[in-house]
Scaffold this motif. Structure first.
Motif, PDB file in Angstrom:
ATOM      1  N   LEU A 161     -28.773   0.073  -0.944  1.00 36.41           N
ATOM      2  CA  LEU A 161     -29.338  -0.907  -0.019  1.00 36.41           C
ATOM      3  C   LEU A 161     -28.724  -0.827   1.370  1.00 36.41           C
ATOM      4  N   ASP A 162     -27.402  -0.640   1.463  1.00 33.42           N
ATOM      5  CA  ASP A 162     -26.781  -0.615   2.790  1.00 33.42           C
ATOM      6  C   ASP A 162     -26.925   0.728   3.493  1.00 33.42           C
ATOM      7  N   ALA A 163     -27.496   1.737   2.793  1.00 30.88           N
ATOM      8  CA  ALA A 163     -27.786   3.023   3.437  1.00 30.88           C
ATOM      9  C   ALA A 163     -29.258   3.148   3.797  1.00 30.88           C
ATOM     10  N   TRP A 164     -30.068   2.209   3.314  1.00 29.67           N
ATOM     11  CA  TRP A 164     -31.512   2.241   3.585  1.00 29.67           C
ATOM     12  C   TRP A 164     -31.771   1.733   5.000  1.00 29.67           C
ATOM     13  N   ARG A 165     -32.679   2.388   5.691  1.00 29.33           N
ATOM     14  CA  ARG A 165     -33.019   1.992   7.057  1.00 29.33           C
ATOM     15  C   ARG A 165     -34.501   1.649   7.128  1.00 29.33           C
ATOM     16  N   PRO A 166     -34.837   0.373   7.333  1.00 37.84           N
ATOM     17  CA  PRO A 166     -36.249  -0.020   7.411  1.00 37.84           C
ATOM     18  C   PRO A 166     -36.912   0.547   8.653  1.00 37.84           C
ATOM     19  N   SER A 167     -38.190   0.836   8.535  1.00 32.76           N
ATOM     20  CA  SER A 167     -38.941   1.328   9.688  1.00 32.76           C
ATOM     21  C   SER A 167     -39.422   0.148  10.525  1.00 32.76           C
ATOM     22  N   GLY A 168     -39.802   0.434  11.749  1.00 32.43           N
ATOM     23  CA  GLY A 168     -40.295  -0.621  12.626  1.00 32.43           C
ATOM     24  C   GLY A 168     -40.112  -0.223  14.077  1.00 32.43           C
ATOM     25  N   LYS A 169     -40.991  -0.735  14.935  1.00 31.47           N
ATOM     26  CA  LYS A 169     -40.934  -0.390  16.351  1.00 31.47           C
ATOM     27  C   LYS A 169     -39.843  -1.172  17.086  1.00 31.47           C
ATOM     28  N   THR A 170     -39.556  -2.384  16.603  1.00 31.82           N
ATOM     29  CA  THR A 170     -38.564  -3.222  17.269  1.00 31.82           C
ATOM     30  C   THR A 170     -37.485  -3.639  16.276  1.00 31.82           C
ATOM     31  N   ALA A 171     -36.375  -4.102  16.815  1.00 24.40           N
ATOM     32  CA  ALA A 171     -35.286  -4.587  15.959  1.00 24.40           C
ATOM     33  C   ALA A 171     -35.751  -5.770  15.123  1.00 24.40           C
ATOM     34  N   LYS A 172     -36.623  -6.599  15.695  1.00 26.59           N
ATOM     35  CA  LYS A 172     -37.141  -7.764  14.973  1.00 26.59           C
ATOM     36  C   LYS A 172     -37.965  -7.327  13.765  1.00 26.59           C
ATOM     37  N   GLU A 173     -38.818  -6.328  13.953  1.00 27.63           N
ATOM     38  CA  GLU A 173     -39.635  -5.829  12.839  1.00 27.63           C
ATOM     39  C   GLU A 173     -38.764  -5.238  11.743  1.00 27.63           C
ATOM     40  N   LYS A 174     -37.740  -4.506  12.128  1.00 30.32           N
ATOM     41  CA  LYS A 174     -36.846  -3.900  11.143  1.00 30.32           C
ATOM     42  C   LYS A 174     -36.090  -4.970  10.365  1.00 30.32           C
ATOM     43  N   ARG A 175     -35.630  -5.996  11.083  1.00 29.32           N
ATOM     44  CA  ARG A 175     -34.907  -7.070  10.399  1.00 29.32           C
ATOM     45  C   ARG A 175     -35.809  -7.804   9.427  1.00 29.32           C
ATOM     46  N   GLU A 176     -37.029  -8.086   9.823  1.00 32.99           N
ATOM     47  CA  GLU A 176     -37.947  -8.791   8.935  1.00 32.99           C
ATOM     48  C   GLU A 176     -38.266  -7.960   7.697  1.00 32.99           C
ATOM     49  N   LYS A 177     -38.410  -6.656   7.875  1.00 30.22           N
ATOM     50  CA  LYS A 177     -38.670  -5.789   6.717  1.00 30.22           C
ATOM     51  C   LYS A 177     -37.466  -5.787   5.781  1.00 30.22           C
ATOM     52  N   MET A 178     -36.260  -5.751   6.356  1.00 28.25           N
ATOM     53  CA  MET A 178     -35.047  -5.798   5.545  1.00 28.25           C
ATOM     54  C   MET A 178     -34.975  -7.109   4.771  1.00 28.25           C
ATOM     55  N   LEU A 179     -35.347  -8.217   5.414  1.00 23.42           N
ATOM     56  CA  LEU A 179     -35.305  -9.516   4.752  1.00 23.42           C
ATOM     57  C   LEU A 179     -36.319  -9.596   3.612  1.00 23.42           C
ATOM     58  N   ARG A 180     -37.462  -8.958   3.785  1.00 27.70           N
ATOM     59  CA  ARG A 180     -38.458  -8.942   2.698  1.00 27.70           C
ATOM     60  C   ARG A 180     -37.923  -8.171   1.489  1.00 27.70           C
ATOM     61  N   VAL A 181     -37.225  -7.080   1.747  1.00 30.17           N
ATOM     62  CA  VAL A 181     -36.616  -6.323   0.652  1.00 30.17           C
ATOM     63  C   VAL A 181     -35.524  -7.165  -0.011  1.00 30.17           C
ATOM     64  N   PHE A 182     -34.728  -7.852   0.807  1.00 35.32           N
ATOM     65  CA  PHE A 182     -33.671  -8.702   0.254  1.00 35.32           C
ATOM     66  C   PHE A 182     -34.262  -9.815  -0.611  1.00 35.32           C
ATOM     67  N   ALA A 183     -35.387 -10.381  -0.185  1.00 39.37           N
ATOM     68  CA  ALA A 183     -36.045 -11.423  -0.990  1.00 39.37           C
ATOM     69  C   ALA A 183     -36.471 -10.874  -2.351  1.00 39.37           C
ATOM     70  N   GLN A 184     -36.879  -9.600  -2.396  1.00 36.04           N
ATOM     71  CA  GLN A 184     -37.227  -8.978  -3.672  1.00 36.04           C
ATOM     72  C   GLN A 184     -35.993  -8.821  -4.561  1.00 36.04           C
ATOM     73  N   VAL A 185     -34.857  -8.510  -3.944  1.00 34.89           N
ATOM     74  CA  VAL A 185     -33.609  -8.423  -4.708  1.00 34.89           C
ATOM     75  C   VAL A 185     -33.306  -9.794  -5.332  1.00 34.89           C
ATOM     76  N   CYS A 186     -33.482 -10.850  -4.549  1.00 33.75           N
ATOM     77  CA  CYS A 186     -33.275 -12.208  -5.066  1.00 33.75           C
ATOM     78  C   CYS A 186     -34.203 -12.482  -6.245  1.00 33.75           C
ATOM     79  N   ALA A 187     -35.441 -11.998  -6.158  1.00 34.80           N
ATOM     80  CA  ALA A 187     -36.399 -12.197  -7.246  1.00 34.80           C
ATOM     81  C   ALA A 187     -35.932 -11.495  -8.518  1.00 34.80           C
ATOM     82  N   GLY A 188     -35.390 -10.291  -8.367  1.00 37.45           N
ATOM     83  CA  GLY A 188     -34.876  -9.569  -9.524  1.00 37.45           C
ATOM     84  C   GLY A 188     -33.687 -10.272 -10.148  1.00 37.45           C
ATOM     85  N   VAL A 189     -32.755 -10.738  -9.309  1.00 37.26           N
ATOM     86  CA  VAL A 189     -31.590 -11.469  -9.814  1.00 37.26           C
ATOM     87  C   VAL A 189     -32.040 -12.765 -10.489  1.00 37.26           C
TER      88      VAL A 189
END
Length: 469
Positions: A161-189
């Motif tokens: 997870l900490d080596a994965w780099r989300p795609s996106g044109k802006t830092a905001k888009e990348k952060r939001e994509k990372m947060l969506r992945v993190f929310a999926q991790v929460c769902a698994g836990v």
């Protein structure tokens, strides 16, 4: 000290001399060294200052396997994915189906203790009962001989997870994509929690993100089925969790008192690291200094590290990282839902006790859509009206949009004080100041802005009749 010495860490010369001449200490050292799990954990604990880049570089492509390709009947081993104190993980192909799999293999010989074998058996049993898209699937497990145990799992072609780099044109888009992945991790836990299982070792390296951006939780080696009785699978004084992501209770109280909120804390540390690129508190120095930080040192506020992190996101992180577990999110589900609310620009539960905050968020989110929708209706009706009427309707629509923008400006002016101590008095003071400025003509000659101030003041006054009077 004895664990640090066993792991090859630096200790005072007097301690080393005592251990060399003390039969009791020597016996303990021999036992710890025979249990390679403990050595691996304490070596990791002794180097908490590793940078994110260093940890990323530890992830490498599969190397040539150092075992026979047909070690596990029915599978052909093709590469080494990783090694740890307990054993190794290999990439293999199932001969019958031709599908790629990962095989976790317990070390042989003196490194394979009965406790390790029991722990791996339990891991296979626990994960086999968890069916979720964000948890790795166990296909089968078996003994290869009296001491070697193999567990065949779903192969994930991904990176930690900490080596994965989300795609996106802006830092905001990348952060939001990372947060969506993190929310999926929460769902698994949360799925594990719903099935009575606490992971107890959540960290970025135990989450692989595949090429489609889907996270998969793995390594339930020290997971615990809460509410069940069973033999202790860690020796006295042995800490099988990873210190960097451990909760205060993990380094302070007995194992029997650990509950699901320990995973919530670890998720909070993961989120902090993903957002800030560093740990929430100092972990340099000795293992004892690191434990003191985990127990007693409050996290550095994320916005002090990165001002682009807004207040709501910071609030979510800090609630997950509460030292008192009774003040954290009760579950990974609640943490994940707050992340999703944040992404939808809705009021988050971490601040839901603030009436003013909730009202402000509703105004900020809904005022523009409501006014624009009204404008669309007006525009539709004007098809049947005269050209003059259409012009008037368009002007009205433009006025509504200007009012909506002005309302947004007023709400943004109020937001910094929301959630703070004495927030009602501060917000009332701000609004009264705005009203007075409008009445005295201090504000620009802007009818929409003045109207917005009155509208927002009316909403808050209705909610706080006693304070407003």
């Amino acid at each position: 000290m004895i664990e640090i010495l066993a792991a090859g860490g630096e200790v005072e010369a007097s301690v080393r001399e005592h251990a060399a001449g003390c039969a009791a200490c020597k016996a303990v050292l021999d036992q710890i060294r025979a249990d390679s799990d403990a050595v691996d954990v304490y070596i990791e604990a002794l180097t908490p200052s590793k940078t994110m880049a260093t940890r990323e570089s530890r992830y490498k492509a599969p190397e040539a396997a150092d075992v026979s390709p047909d070690l596990v009947p029915g599978y052909k081993v093709t590469g080494l994915l990783g090694q740890g104190g307990q054993g190794s993980v290999y990439k293999a192909v199932q001969l019958g189906t031709k599908r790629d799999v990962a095989i976790k293999l317990l070390r042989a010989g003196r490194f394979s203790t009965s406790r390790q074998r029991l722990r791996m058996e339990r891991e296979a049993e626990i994960v086999a009962g968890l069916k979720h898209p964000n948890i790795v699937t166990i296909h089968e497990s078996r003994y290869l001989d009296a001491t070697r145990y193999a567990m065949v799992m779903e192969y994930i072609d991904g990176v930690p997870l900490d080596a994965w780099r989300p795609s996106g044109k802006t830092a905001k888009e990348k952060r939001e994509k990372m947060l969506r992945v993190f929310a999926q991790v929460c769902a698994g836990v949360n799925h594990a929690h719903r099935n009575g299982v606490a992971h107890r070792d959540m960290k970025p390296s135990n989450v692989l993100v595949d090429k489609e951006g889907v996270p998969h939780i793995l390594d339930f080696g020290i997971a615990k089925a809460l509410g069940t009785d069973g033999p202790a699978l860690t020796a006295t004084g042995e800490s099988a969790f990873t210190l960097h992501y451990a909760s205060p209770e993990q380094v302070s109280i007995g194992d029997e008192q650990i509950d699901f909120r320990t995973d919530v804390y670890s998720l909070g540390v993961i989120l902090y690291v993903l957002l800030c690129g560093k740990y929430p508190y100092p972990l340099e120095g000795s293992i004892f200094e690191a434990i003191k930080s985990i127990r007693d040192v409050e996290p550095t506020r994320p916005r002090e590290v990165d001002r682009t992190i807004d207040v709501d996101l910071e609030t979510i992180v800090l609630k997950a990282l509460q030292k008192d577990r009774n003040r954290r999110y009760d579950s990974a589900l609640e943490l994940g839902r707050d992340i999703e609310r944040y992404l939808r620009h809705e009021a988050i539960d971490a601040r839901r006790d603030s009436v003013l905050y909730v009202l402000a968020m509703r105004l900020r989110k809904n005022w523009v859509p409501i006014s624009v929708a009204a404008g669309v209706v007006v525009a539709g009706v004007t098809v049947w009206q005269t050209r003059a009427d259409r012009r008037q309707a368009l002007e009205q629509r433009a006025k509504e949009e200007r009012t909506a923008q002005a309302t947004g400006s007023v709400v943004r002016e109020l937001l910094p004080s929301l959630g703070a101590a004495g927030e009602r008095g501060e917000v009332i003071g701000r609004l009264r100041g705005m009203q007075m400025a409008a009445d005295l003509g201090v504000l620009p000659d802007d009818a929409e802005l003045q109207s917005a101030i009155m509208n927002v003041a009316g909403v808050f006054a209705q909610e706080m009749k006693s304070e407003w009077a």
